[in-house]
Design a protein around this motif. Structure first.
Motif, short mmCIF file in Angstrom:
data_model
loop_
_atom_site.label_atom_id
_atom_site.label_comp_id
_atom_site.label_asym_id
_atom_site.label_seq_id
_atom_site.Cartn_x
_atom_site.Cartn_y
_atom_site.Cartn_z
N THR A 64 -2.94 -6.56 0.91
CA THR A 64 -2.66 -5.90 -0.36
C THR A 64 -1.80 -4.64 -0.14
OG1 THR A 64 -4.61 -4.46 -0.21
CG2 THR A 64 -4.91 -6.66 -1.20
N PRO A 65 -1.11 -4.20 -1.18
CA PRO A 65 -0.37 -2.93 -1.06
C PRO A 65 -1.28 -1.77 -0.68
CG PRO A 65 0.34 -4.13 -3.02
CD PRO A 65 -0.85 -4.87 -2.48
N GLN A 66 -2.50 -1.78 -1.20
CA GLN A 66 -3.44 -0.71 -0.85
C GLN A 66 -3.78 -0.76 0.64
OE1 GLN A 66 -3.81 -2.93 -3.31
NE2 GLN A 66 -3.71 -1.70 -5.21
N GLY A 67 -4.01 -1.97 1.15
CA GLY A 67 -4.30 -2.11 2.57
C GLY A 67 -3.13 -1.68 3.44
N LYS A 68 -1.92 -2.07 3.03
CA LYS A 68 -0.73 -1.67 3.78
C LYS A 68 -0.60 -0.15 3.77
CE LYS A 68 1.50 -5.66 4.75
NZ LYS A 68 2.71 -5.98 4.00
N LYS A 82 8.49 -3.33 9.91
CA LYS A 82 8.12 -4.70 10.25
C LYS A 82 6.85 -5.11 9.50
CE LYS A 82 9.78 -3.73 14.94
NZ LYS A 82 9.39 -3.65 16.36
N SER A 83 5.83 -4.27 9.57
CA SER A 83 4.57 -4.60 8.91
C SER A 83 4.69 -4.50 7.40
CB SER A 83 3.45 -3.68 9.41
OG SER A 83 3.17 -3.93 10.78
N ALA A 84 5.53 -3.60 6.91
CA ALA A 84 5.71 -3.48 5.47
C ALA A 84 6.31 -4.75 4.89
CB ALA A 84 6.61 -2.27 5.16
#
Length: 202
Positions: A64-68, A82-84
């Motif tokens: 989720t965006p929150q988790g990212k 990369k992770s984004a």
């Protein structure tokens, strides 16, 4: 005289997908990865061999965006894009309380639960070797499920542990970006050592 048990060989196509043609991916398309596919990755990875079948690896999927938003600040700056871009990021961790599962996963020697409970150094020995071994299988499992993997070691492990595992005995060992590549590889494949440079015979 013993008789050998024949084992199956995978196809050349499977060998290429898992090894020869597989590439580490640095940017990902925005194609979603289904929960069922992420579950399938674990269903394969869990068959990795481990000492006494102790299986210390654990996986947290960040999607989720929150988790990212919680994860990215703990990655090295060069790794954040990369992770984004990845639709899923796996935090691979080892569980220092793996011995709690011994009566289930090692039913022939349930007493080993107490042995490991009393010996933190032996638990560290198990996690430090078998966790990375399972992580290698996890990367192959990502590829076997038709996805690209981007494993990374550039992160603040203590920060991730505090953010995601504050009340557990999980400790992060690797971050793996998962998804479909955004395009062809950014550069040609680097050479690998030939057998005469890396293999000895006795």
């Amino acid at each position: 005289m013993t008789t050998s048990v024949p084992l199956s060989r995978v196809s050349d196509e499977a060998k290429a997908a898992l090894f020869a043609d597989a590439r580490t991916t640095y940017s990902f398309a925005d194609t979603a990865v289904a929960d069922a596919t992420l579950t399938d990755i674990w269903e394969l990875a869990r068959w990795a061999p481990t000492a006494a079948n102790l299986q210390p690896l654990r996986v947290l999927y960040v999607r989720t965006p929150q988790g990212k938003g919680r994860l990215l600040p703990h990655l090295d700056e060069g790794n954040r894009p990369k992770s984004a871009s990845a639709p899923a990021v796996a935090i691979l961790a080892v569980d220092n309380r793996f011995h709690e599962h011994i009566p289930h996963i090692l039913p022939i020697r349930p007493q080993m639960k107490e042995y490991f409970a009393d010996d933190p150094a032996q638990r560290d020995s198990i996690t430090s070797f078998n966790g990375p071994l399972q992580a290698g299988y996890f990367i192959l499992s990502v590829r076997a499920c038709g996805l690209a993997a981007g494993p990374m070691a550039g992160f603040d492990a203590a920060g991730i542990d505090k953010e995601f595992f504050p009340d557990s005995d999980w400790h992060s060992v690797l971050v793996v970006n998962i998804g479909h590549p955004a395009g062809p590889p950014e550069f040609d494949r680097m050479p690998r050592l030939a057998h005469e440079d890396a293999v000895a015979w006795a």
